[in-house]
Motif scaffolding. Structure first.
Motif, PDB file in Angstrom:
ATOM      1  N   PHE A   1      -3.008 -23.301 -18.120  1.00 61.22           N
ATOM      2  CA  PHE A   1      -1.576 -22.939 -18.168  1.00 61.22           C
ATOM      3  C   PHE A   1      -1.202 -21.458 -17.885  1.00 61.22           C
ATOM      4  O   PHE A   1      -2.027 -20.434 -18.207  1.00 61.22           O
ATOM      5  CB  PHE A   1      -1.036 -23.086 -19.524  1.00 61.22           C
ATOM      6  N   MET A   2      -0.028 -21.103 -17.364  1.00 63.14           N
ATOM      7  CA  MET A   2       0.619 -19.919 -17.125  1.00 63.14           C
ATOM      8  C   MET A   2       1.701 -19.755 -17.967  1.00 63.14           C
ATOM      9  O   MET A   2       2.623 -20.583 -18.008  1.00 63.14           O
ATOM     10  CB  MET A   2       1.079 -19.817 -15.647  1.00 63.14           C
ATOM     11  N   ASN A   3       1.718 -18.766 -18.851  1.00 68.31           N
ATOM     12  CA  ASN A   3       2.738 -18.509 -19.665  1.00 68.31           C
ATOM     13  C   ASN A   3       4.100 -17.875 -18.967  1.00 68.31           C
ATOM     14  O   ASN A   3       3.785 -17.766 -17.804  1.00 68.31           O
ATOM     15  CB  ASN A   3       2.435 -17.457 -21.047  1.00 68.31           C
TER      16      ASN A   3
ATOM     17  N   TYR B   1       0.726 -12.759  -6.029  1.00 66.45           N
ATOM     18  CA  TYR B   1       0.104 -13.912  -6.319  1.00 66.45           C
ATOM     19  C   TYR B   1      -1.333 -13.972  -6.183  1.00 66.45           C
ATOM     20  O   TYR B   1      -2.083 -14.478  -6.973  1.00 66.45           O
ATOM     21  CB  TYR B   1       0.878 -15.268  -5.476  1.00 66.45           C
ATOM     22  N   LYS B   2      -2.056 -13.415  -5.173  1.00 67.97           N
ATOM     23  CA  LYS B   2      -3.292 -13.223  -4.818  1.00 67.97           C
ATOM     24  C   LYS B   2      -4.012 -12.652  -5.941  1.00 67.97           C
ATOM     25  O   LYS B   2      -5.039 -13.128  -6.327  1.00 67.97           O
ATOM     26  CB  LYS B   2      -3.595 -12.786  -3.403  1.00 67.97           C
ATOM     27  N   GLN B   3      -3.338 -11.477  -6.575  1.00 64.37           N
ATOM     28  CA  GLN B   3      -4.063 -10.908  -7.493  1.00 64.37           C
ATOM     29  C   GLN B   3      -4.071 -11.522  -8.912  1.00 64.37           C
ATOM     30  O   GLN B   3      -4.895 -11.623  -9.534  1.00 64.37           O
ATOM     31  CB  GLN B   3      -3.287  -9.464  -7.556  1.00 64.37           C
ATOM     32  N   LEU B   4      -2.807 -12.176  -9.114  1.00 60.84           N
ATOM     33  CA  LEU B   4      -2.689 -12.931 -10.469  1.00 60.84           C
ATOM     34  C   LEU B   4      -3.818 -14.100 -10.367  1.00 60.84           C
ATOM     35  O   LEU B   4      -4.477 -14.412 -11.181  1.00 60.84           O
ATOM     36  CB  LEU B   4      -1.238 -13.664 -10.295  1.00 60.84           C
ATOM     37  N   ALA B   5      -3.935 -14.764  -9.026  1.00 62.61           N
ATOM     38  CA  ALA B   5      -4.991 -15.886  -9.037  1.00 62.61           C
ATOM     39  C   ALA B   5      -6.566 -15.368  -9.331  1.00 62.61           C
ATOM     40  O   ALA B   5      -7.217 -16.094  -9.848  1.00 62.61           O
ATOM     41  CB  ALA B   5      -4.917 -16.311  -7.633  1.00 62.61           C
ATOM     42  N   ALA B   6      -7.024 -14.151  -8.649  1.00 58.48           N
ATOM     43  CA  ALA B   6      -8.256 -13.428  -9.094  1.00 58.48           C
ATOM     44  C   ALA B   6      -8.385 -13.409 -10.527  1.00 58.48           C
ATOM     45  O   ALA B   6      -9.420 -13.633 -10.979  1.00 58.48           O
ATOM     46  CB  ALA B   6      -8.361 -12.255  -8.339  1.00 58.48           C
ATOM     47  N   GLN B   7      -7.201 -12.949 -11.048  1.00 61.58           N
ATOM     48  CA  GLN B   7      -7.378 -12.563 -12.672  1.00 61.58           C
ATOM     49  C   GLN B   7      -7.414 -13.941 -13.311  1.00 61.58           C
ATOM     50  O   GLN B   7      -8.303 -14.187 -14.149  1.00 61.58           O
ATOM     51  CB  GLN B   7      -6.066 -12.050 -13.340  1.00 61.58           C
ATOM     52  N   MET B   8      -6.755 -14.957 -12.978  1.00 64.45           N
ATOM     53  CA  MET B   8      -6.814 -16.479 -13.590  1.00 64.45           C
ATOM     54  C   MET B   8      -8.179 -16.899 -13.247  1.00 64.45           C
ATOM     55  O   MET B   8      -8.823 -17.747 -14.223  1.00 64.45           O
ATOM     56  CB  MET B   8      -5.808 -17.404 -12.981  1.00 64.45           C
ATOM     57  N   TRP B   9      -8.813 -16.812 -12.277  1.00 66.88           N
ATOM     58  CA  TRP B   9      -9.975 -17.356 -11.931  1.00 66.88           C
ATOM     59  C   TRP B   9     -11.243 -16.849 -12.585  1.00 66.88           C
ATOM     60  O   TRP B   9     -11.934 -17.365 -13.145  1.00 66.88           O
ATOM     61  CB  TRP B   9     -10.265 -17.377 -10.353  1.00 66.88           C
TER      62      TRP B   9
ATOM     63  N   LEU C   1      -5.312 -20.223 -20.582  1.00 66.28           N
ATOM     64  CA  LEU C   1      -4.148 -19.829 -20.927  1.00 66.28           C
ATOM     65  C   LEU C   1      -3.965 -18.420 -20.253  1.00 66.28           C
ATOM     66  O   LEU C   1      -4.533 -17.527 -20.771  1.00 66.28           O
ATOM     67  CB  LEU C   1      -3.435 -19.748 -22.218  1.00 66.28           C
ATOM     68  N   PHE C   2      -3.320 -18.453 -18.852  1.00 64.82           N
ATOM     69  CA  PHE C   2      -3.152 -17.246 -18.316  1.00 64.82           C
ATOM     70  C   PHE C   2      -2.058 -16.274 -18.784  1.00 64.82           C
ATOM     71  O   PHE C   2      -0.826 -16.901 -18.868  1.00 64.82           O
ATOM     72  CB  PHE C   2      -3.035 -17.421 -16.879  1.00 64.82           C
ATOM     73  N   ASP C   3      -2.118 -15.047 -19.252  1.00 62.59           N
ATOM     74  CA  ASP C   3      -0.987 -14.221 -19.718  1.00 62.59           C
ATOM     75  C   ASP C   3      -0.260 -13.852 -18.571  1.00 62.59           C
ATOM     76  O   ASP C   3      -0.319 -12.305 -18.242  1.00 62.59           O
ATOM     77  CB  ASP C   3      -1.606 -13.383 -20.624  1.00 62.59           C
TER      78      ASP C   3
ATOM     79  N   GLY D   1      -9.123  -8.524 -19.626  1.00 65.98           N
ATOM     80  CA  GLY D   1      -8.436  -9.434 -18.682  1.00 65.98           C
ATOM     81  C   GLY D   1      -7.122 -10.139 -19.268  1.00 65.98           C
ATOM     82  O   GLY D   1      -6.758  -9.606 -20.642  1.00 65.98           O
ATOM     83  N   PHE D   2      -6.852 -10.863 -18.813  1.00 64.38           N
ATOM     84  CA  PHE D   2      -5.220 -11.606 -19.198  1.00 64.38           C
ATOM     85  C   PHE D   2      -5.521 -12.984 -19.415  1.00 64.38           C
ATOM     86  O   PHE D   2      -4.389 -13.715 -19.509  1.00 64.38           O
ATOM     87  CB  PHE D   2      -4.156 -11.441 -18.086  1.00 64.38           C
ATOM     88  N   ASN D   3      -6.962 -13.542 -19.684  1.00 64.88           N
ATOM     89  CA  ASN D   3      -6.987 -15.029 -20.087  1.00 64.88           C
ATOM     90  C   ASN D   3      -6.845 -15.025 -21.633  1.00 64.88           C
ATOM     91  O   ASN D   3      -7.760 -14.778 -22.316  1.00 64.88           O
ATOM     92  CB  ASN D   3      -8.250 -15.682 -19.509  1.00 64.88           C
ATOM     93  N   LEU D   4      -5.856 -15.689 -22.195  1.00 64.20           N
ATOM     94  CA  LEU D   4      -5.694 -15.923 -23.626  1.00 64.20           C
ATOM     95  C   LEU D   4      -6.537 -17.065 -24.276  1.00 64.20           C
ATOM     96  O   LEU D   4      -6.906 -17.239 -25.507  1.00 64.20           O
ATOM     97  CB  LEU D   4      -4.309 -16.131 -24.172  1.00 64.20           C
ATOM     98  N   GLY D   5      -6.787 -18.046 -23.294  1.00 67.62           N
ATOM     99  CA  GLY D   5      -7.544 -19.255 -23.839  1.00 67.62           C
ATOM    100  C   GLY D   5      -9.178 -19.044 -23.770  1.00 67.62           C
ATOM    101  O   GLY D   5      -9.587 -18.177 -23.397  1.00 67.62           O
ATOM    102  N   PRO D   6      -9.941 -19.852 -24.253  1.00 66.89           N
ATOM    103  CA  PRO D   6     -11.267 -19.778 -24.399  1.00 66.89           C
ATOM    104  C   PRO D   6     -11.939 -19.708 -22.868  1.00 66.89           C
ATOM    105  O   PRO D   6     -13.263 -19.557 -22.888  1.00 66.89           O
ATOM    106  CB  PRO D   6     -11.824 -21.166 -25.109  1.00 66.89           C
ATOM    107  N   TYR D   7     -11.259 -20.328 -22.082  1.00 62.86           N
ATOM    108  CA  TYR D   7     -11.900 -20.593 -20.599  1.00 62.86           C
ATOM    109  C   TYR D   7     -11.076 -19.734 -19.527  1.00 62.86           C
ATOM    110  O   TYR D   7      -9.791 -19.648 -19.707  1.00 62.86           O
ATOM    111  CB  TYR D   7     -12.092 -21.811 -20.087  1.00 62.86           C
ATOM    112  N   ASN D   8     -11.729 -19.245 -18.558  1.00 60.61           N
ATOM    113  CA  ASN D   8     -10.739 -19.034 -17.505  1.00 60.61           C
ATOM    114  C   ASN D   8     -10.940 -20.126 -16.555  1.00 60.61           C
ATOM    115  O   ASN D   8     -11.797 -21.169 -16.327  1.00 60.61           O
ATOM    116  CB  ASN D   8     -11.400 -17.745 -16.538  1.00 60.61           C
ATOM    117  N   LEU D   9     -10.338 -20.134 -15.107  1.00 57.35           N
ATOM    118  CA  LEU D   9     -10.228 -21.198 -14.385  1.00 57.35           C
ATOM    119  C   LEU D   9     -11.675 -21.427 -13.688  1.00 57.35           C
ATOM    120  O   LEU D   9     -12.017 -22.596 -13.355  1.00 57.35           O
ATOM    121  CB  LEU D   9      -9.148 -20.985 -13.119  1.00 57.35           C
ATOM    122  N   GLU D  10     -12.418 -20.586 -13.351  1.00 55.72           N
ATOM    123  CA  GLU D  10     -13.895 -20.734 -12.846  1.00 55.72           C
ATOM    124  C   GLU D  10     -14.485 -21.568 -13.843  1.00 55.72           C
ATOM    125  O   GLU D  10     -15.252 -22.389 -13.371  1.00 55.72           O
ATOM    126  CB  GLU D  10     -14.251 -19.290 -12.500  1.00 55.72           C
ATOM    127  N   ASP D  11     -14.540 -21.237 -15.018  1.00 50.83           N
ATOM    128  CA  ASP D  11     -15.262 -22.129 -16.022  1.00 50.83           C
ATOM    129  C   ASP D  11     -14.755 -23.467 -16.017  1.00 50.83           C
ATOM    130  O   ASP D  11     -15.610 -24.435 -16.130  1.00 50.83           O
ATOM    131  CB  ASP D  11     -14.717 -21.443 -17.453  1.00 50.83           C
TER     132      ASP D  11
END
Length: 386
Positions: free
Chosen positions: A213-215, A334-342, A265-267, A352-362
């Motif tokens: 999710f992206m908030n 957007y590329k920078q956001l994607a790198a953070q999400m990944w 959950l990406f902040d 970082g800015f992932n609020l959930g227990p996992y990032n997208l790479e996980d």
């Protein structure tokens, strides 16, 4: 001992039959990849709105949209190039995920498909008749899930859907609705988030387990929402923050209620705030003015000259800008956001800015073997356990 040997022989024979029966229908499906399904609004729409009857405000299939990456072939993405989902697909070693409504895109379903629609909301009444609301996106997804069952078989389809990752970015457009003024903010937010999580639970019922999710972004600092002295609109940002708080709490509850539910959950709110507050550290020269538009801060939504206001200005180098148009970001942002999400990496924040227990790479690397909800067909388990 002889009974055990017989059981093992039967199990091997059964698995062989299942594999053989699915061979002809799975020639385009491989366990080596994880499918990527995308739901949402203009932050993720890669061209679905090109195929519906809508207004120019919900379309981006004309120049200069896409001019940095797609050159003379704008796709419908609300940016000068690629979006977050495009970069995530690249990280996951997938091709660009096509829009669901694109003719001939069904051959890509095994690697995922994009249902997002610019202007869409979690509520059906948001830009009604001009967009594909979240519930309609859910119907499209269920048709894909059904095709998986028909082509792969029930067990193999459940396996594929459980391995897939499901990305959501929805809600921003609901807060531009005129009906918002007739609600207490807290009640309205609860309704928007409630509709979102209801769809998530329906997707979960098909076998989905890995959600991202992206908030909501910091509304008040978008070019279109800055106030007369160019400062951020605090009231608008507070509304986005309230939504994000309720979304976070709702996902925590879902994790407890739904067996095997994994989420990232990406902040988006804090990440974009960080870029706006420290633009030079992220390689930007302009964090307030849009690259494409007209008027103060180029905040009039005229990019491309197809909407009500025909005149527009275009910056020389989108890579200098955080914002492409009045509400959307440049490909570089957007590329920078994607790198953070990944991978949760960021230049200025250690956490970082992932609020959930996992990032997208996980999520993409988590395998079906880790998900306790998956079971062998009952005819196999009952025979082996007897």
């Amino acid at each position: 001992m002889s009974r055990l040997i017989s059981s093992l022989i039967f199990l091997v024979f059964f698995v062989g039959l299942v594999s053989k029966s699915n061979a002809s229908s799975s020639f385009r499906y491989s366990h080596k990849h994880v499918a990527f399904f995308i739901f949402g609004d203009s932050f993720l729409d890669v061209g679905n709105n090109n195929y519906i009857n809508t207004s120019a405000y919900q379309l981006a299939n004309y120049w200069p949209y896409g001019e940095t990456y797609f050159k003379l072939f704008p796709t419908g993405r609300f940016s000068d190039g690629r979006l977050v989902s495009d970069f995530i697909a690249e990280y996951a070693k997938l091709p660009m995920i096509p829009p669901f409504l694109q003719p001939g895109s069904s051959h890509n379903y095994y690697k995922g498909v994009n249902f997002a629609s610019a202007g869409a909301g979690a509520l059906d009444d948001t830009f009604k008749g001009l967009v594909i609301p979240l519930k309609a996106q859910l119907r499209y997804f269920k048709s894909v899930a059904t095709s998986f069952q028909q082509n792969l078989g029930k067990f193999e389809a459940k396996l594929a859907l459980s391995r897939a990752v499901y990305l959501f970015s929805i809600g921003s457009n609901d807060y531009s609705s005129p009906s918002l003024s007739s609600y207490i903010y807290a009640d309205y937010v609860a309704m928007v988030v409630g509709n979102t999580t209801a769809v998530v639970q329906e997707v979960y019922k098909t076998g989905a387990r890995k959600f991202a999710f992206m908030n909501l972004p910091i509304f008040g600092c978008l070019p279109a929402d800055r106030i007369s002295d160019d400062s951020c609109n605090q009231e608008a940002s507070a509304l986005a923050a309230l939504h994000n708080q309720v979304l976070f709490q709702s996902l925590v509850k879902l994790e407890k209620q739904l067996k095997g539910f994994k989420y990232s959950l990406f902040d988006f709110y804090s990440s974009l705030s960080e870029i706006i507050d420290h633009p030079s550290e992220y390689g930007f020269k302009e964090e307030k003015v849009a690259c494409c538009g007209t008027g103060r801060l180029r905040a009039i939504d005229s990019c491309g000259g197809k909407r009500e206001v025909k005149e527009f200005e275009l910056c020389d180098n989108p890579n200098d800008y955080v914002f492409w148009d009045t509400h959307h970001l440049t490909e570089k942002a957007y590329k920078q956001l994607a790198a953070q999400m990944w991978s949760n990496q960021t230049k200025t924040s250690n956490s970082g800015f992932n609020l959930g227990p996992y990032n997208l790479e996980d999520l993409f690397h988590a395998t079906y073997a880790e998900d306790s909800h998956l079971e062998l067909p009952s005819c196999v388990t009952s025979f082996v356990s007897s």
